[in-house]
Write an enzyme that holds these catalytic residues in place. Structure first.
Site, mmCIF file in Angstrom:
data_model
loop_
_atom_site.group_PDB
_atom_site.id
_atom_site.type_symbol
_atom_site.label_atom_id
_atom_site.label_comp_id
_atom_site.label_asym_id
_atom_site.label_seq_id
_atom_site.Cartn_x
_atom_site.Cartn_y
_atom_site.Cartn_z
ATOM 1 N N GLN A 81 43.993 39.454 23.954
ATOM 2 C CA GLN A 81 42.501 39.953 24.242
ATOM 3 C C GLN A 81 42.010 40.983 23.360
ATOM 4 O O GLN A 81 42.904 41.702 22.687
ATOM 5 C CB GLN A 81 42.287 40.441 25.679
ATOM 6 C CG GLN A 81 43.157 41.685 26.118
ATOM 7 C CD GLN A 81 43.329 41.639 27.574
ATOM 8 O OE1 GLN A 81 42.265 41.262 28.204
ATOM 9 N NE2 GLN A 81 44.563 42.429 28.208
ATOM 10 N N HIS A 126 40.971 52.907 42.093
ATOM 11 C CA HIS A 126 42.291 52.908 42.279
ATOM 12 C C HIS A 126 42.690 53.483 43.547
ATOM 13 O O HIS A 126 43.588 52.920 44.279
ATOM 14 C CB HIS A 126 42.861 53.579 41.216
ATOM 15 C CG HIS A 126 42.685 52.678 39.963
ATOM 16 N ND1 HIS A 126 41.899 53.183 38.901
ATOM 17 C CD2 HIS A 126 43.344 51.538 39.522
ATOM 18 C CE1 HIS A 126 41.912 52.226 37.964
ATOM 19 N NE2 HIS A 126 43.054 51.176 38.359
ATOM 20 N N ASP A 177 47.002 49.017 32.802
ATOM 21 C CA ASP A 177 46.746 50.434 32.439
ATOM 22 C C ASP A 177 47.298 51.457 33.016
ATOM 23 O O ASP A 177 47.354 52.626 32.640
ATOM 24 C CB ASP A 177 45.035 50.695 32.583
ATOM 25 C CG ASP A 177 44.782 50.165 34.054
ATOM 26 O OD1 ASP A 177 45.452 50.610 35.071
ATOM 27 O OD2 ASP A 177 43.676 49.303 34.291
ATOM 28 N N GLU A 213 52.422 42.309 33.960
ATOM 29 C CA GLU A 213 51.051 42.413 32.954
ATOM 30 C C GLU A 213 51.266 41.103 31.890
ATOM 31 O O GLU A 213 52.283 41.203 31.244
ATOM 32 C CB GLU A 213 50.999 43.607 32.471
ATOM 33 C CG GLU A 213 49.838 43.775 31.279
ATOM 34 C CD GLU A 213 48.360 43.556 31.948
ATOM 35 O OE1 GLU A 213 47.843 42.504 31.178
ATOM 36 O OE2 GLU A 213 48.032 44.022 32.816
ATOM 37 N N ASP A 271 52.603 35.975 33.048
ATOM 38 C CA ASP A 271 51.615 35.151 33.664
ATOM 39 C C ASP A 271 51.827 35.547 35.157
ATOM 40 O O ASP A 271 53.085 35.543 35.750
ATOM 41 C CB ASP A 271 51.290 33.915 33.545
ATOM 42 C CG ASP A 271 50.201 33.373 34.105
ATOM 43 O OD1 ASP A 271 48.860 33.657 34.128
ATOM 44 O OD2 ASP A 271 50.431 32.652 35.291
ATOM 45 N N ALA A 272 50.872 36.126 36.014
ATOM 46 C CA ALA A 272 51.121 36.699 37.264
ATOM 47 C C ALA A 272 51.509 35.328 38.201
ATOM 48 O O ALA A 272 52.587 35.286 38.928
ATOM 49 C CB ALA A 272 50.135 37.395 37.974
ATOM 50 N N ASP A 305 45.578 43.631 41.059
ATOM 51 C CA ASP A 305 44.687 44.471 40.253
ATOM 52 C C ASP A 305 44.113 43.674 39.037
ATOM 53 O O ASP A 305 44.492 43.866 38.003
ATOM 54 C CB ASP A 305 45.243 45.878 39.988
ATOM 55 C CG ASP A 305 44.384 46.773 39.224
ATOM 56 O OD1 ASP A 305 42.998 46.611 39.330
ATOM 57 O OD2 ASP A 305 44.856 47.671 38.515
#
Length: 548
Positions: A277, A309, A332, A352, A386-387, A404
């Site tokens: 991305q 958060h 992040d 992530e 990938d989750a 998240d």
């Protein structure tokens, strides 16, 4: 791509007046090879134009399924119209093909910059201008499709002029070259052009190759079919097209910076393409709040990220054990920051997809300061995956799972809000384990929010829905800039879930929070009986239900 063209019946006179085969600078077999090579190159370029429009429209406008459907359907329709329109050019096939390739190179090569410019400088004007990128997308799809469709009738004439052959054989040869070229273009776009050059420079290079291939074929092989004036005119046109594309390539970096400032403001500090991305960081210095944009969507804002958060993490951490925590997304590091405030946390696994975001969260001074250098803590372990795939293969058990992830309305994340996904999450929950899901804004997208809640319930978990208001920042960039301002999100919605039914509370021994209190959390709980729409069905992989 090639549109079928009905050749002349067997034995019919050739359209150039029944004369013998025209003069060629090479043997017929070599000339035929050059024509098929031209078909190959033009097909590759044409598919790159299509994929570039789909990719850029998905980023700028959103909803990749819709944008792909619009681009491909309009383009295929236009190809048919272009094929019919090219019948009038068959007596002048060489000149017509040269002109069409020059026009296609200019239109296709400039399409990305034009689309990005309209989005950047008019996307936030509102009113009729809000639809500008969509209208331009359709216009480019139509124009490129018309030009691609006009290629084949002319190429059929050219290859038949070299050596007459049966209609089936000529069509088979042209289609074979076309489809192989499309394969090469389709693979070159994601694996070569995007990683090495990016969308803007990649499509400019494609336009250059397109112009060179078309001009070289006509001027090198069929120059005797053109008048002296026609040859010079084609040379001048191609030089102008190549000059415009070269000028755009020289100025593309300045253009991209100016467009990015128009979208994000003049405080852009980091802008990079990670391969997954586009990541943009603004602010974070001289007291200015840091903003993190992923593919044009505001993902983190220093104005209010603490409220988000704290509401995401602490209700799940306050009820029961939390020695082992799994964070899905959250590259992040801000969710991990909140988890690490509990001293008895033994391990935090962050899954992530984008390693570039994690690398930025480690190294960027402002972002690493905001996440309290969470990735320097030895308890934090990062898995780049990938989750969904990670959950399918892991056998670990977790006390808390924190989802998240991007909002459920984004097509690429739809499978991460499916019943199958939450079924996998349920499988890794330890006895008494809790799941918390960021489910998007409640006030502006209530149906999507309650679809998430229904999907979690369908996976066998009992849910407690809640929201947190006070969101200071709405959509600022990307596809969301065209969203009606009245629907800009001013809250965050969450779903807390477990097998037995969790308690929505803050434990007495938890860390001191800045924005969340027991009273505010209790007030933000949602009553499903009153707020849930009556006909909400769960979302599955084969039947996603998050489109508004």
């Amino acid at each position: 791509m090639i549109e079928p063209h009905a050749p002349a019946p067997p034995g019919a006179a050739p359209p150039w007046g029944g004369q013998s085969r025209p003069w060629l600078p090479v043997r017929p077999g070599v000339g035929r090879f050059f024509v098929l090579a031209g078909v190959f190159v033009c097909a590759a370029c044409g598919l790159v134009y299509e994929l570039e429009l789909v990719a850029l429209a998905s980023y700028l406008i959103g909803d990749s399924v819709t944008q792909a459907s619009v681009v491909l359907s309009v383009m295929v329709f236009a190809m048919g119209i272009g094929s019919l329109a090219a019948k009038r050019l068959r007596p002048h096939a060489a000149a017509g093909f040269g002109a069409i390739e020059a026009a296609l190179a200019l239109v296709g090569g400039s399409s990305a910059m034009a689309l990005y410019a309209v989005f950047a400088w008019t996307g936030d004007w509102g009113g009729v201008w809000a639809g500008g990128p969509r209208c331009l997308l359709v216009a480019f799809s139509l124009a490129i499709g018309l030009l691609i469709g006009a290629e084949v009738p002319l190429l059929m004439e050219l290859i038949q002029r070299i050596r007459r052959q049966d209609a089936g054989g000529a069509v088979a040869d042209l289609f074979a070259a076309d489809y192989v070229g499309a394969l090469v273009g389709g693979l070159a776009f994601p694996f070569l052009l995007l990683p090495l050059l990016g969308q803007l420079e990649g499509v400019l290079l494609t336009g250059t190759v397109n112009a060179l291939a078309g001009g070289a074929l006509v001027l090198g092989l069929f120059r005797r079919d053109l008048t002296r004036r026609g040859r010079w005119l084609l040379i001048v046109v191609n030089l102008v097209v190549l000059g415009l594309l070269a000028t755009a390539a020289v100025l593309v970096d300045d253009f991209e910076r100016a467009a990015r400032q128009a979208v994000y403001g003049r405080d852009v500090r980091v802008a990079l393409q990670t391969g997954v991305q586009e990541v943009v960081l603004t602010g974070g210095t001289r007291g200015r709040p840091l903003d993190l944009f992923l593919d044009g969507r505001l993902r983190v804002s220093g104005h209010d990220e603490r409220r988000y958060h704290e509401a995401l993490v602490h209700p799940a951490m306050s009820d029961g054990r939390h020695a082992r925590v799994l964070v899905l997304g959250g590259g992040d590091g801000l969710a991990a920051r909140e988890v690490l405030r509990y001293a008895d946390v033994a391990r935090v696994d962050v899954v992530e997809l984008d390693a570039g975001v994690v690398r930025l969260a480690r190294r960027d001074p402002a972002l690493s300061s905001l996440n309290a250098h969470a990735y320097d803590d030895p308890r934090v372990h990062v898995v780049t995956a990938d989750a969904f795939c990670r959950l399918r293969h892991t056998r670990s058990a977790y006390d808390v799972v924190i989802s998240d992830l991007p909002d459920p309305g984004i097509t690429a994340s739809t499978k991460l809000y499916s019943q199958e996904f939450y079924g996998l999450v349920s499988r890794v929950l330890a006895p008494g384990g809790r799941l918390v899901v960021h489910a998007g804004p409640v006030a502006s997208r209530p149906r999507a929010y309650w679809t998430v809640e229904a999907t979690v319930r369908a996976a066998g978990l009992r849910t407690v829905p809640y929201r947190v208001g006070g969101r200071d920042t709405g959509f600022a960039a990307g596809p969301d800039r065209s969203t009606d301002a009245s629907r800009a999100p001013r809250d965050w919605g969450f779903v807390l879930a477990s097998r037995t039914g969790p308690a929505l509370s803050l434990g007495p021994g938890g860390p001191r929070l800045r924005t969340l209190t027991r009273a505010s959390l209790a007030a933000d709980a949602l009553d499903p009986g009153r707020a849930r729409p009556p006909d909400v069905a769960p979302s599955t992989l084969v039947h996603p239900r998050y489109a508004d």
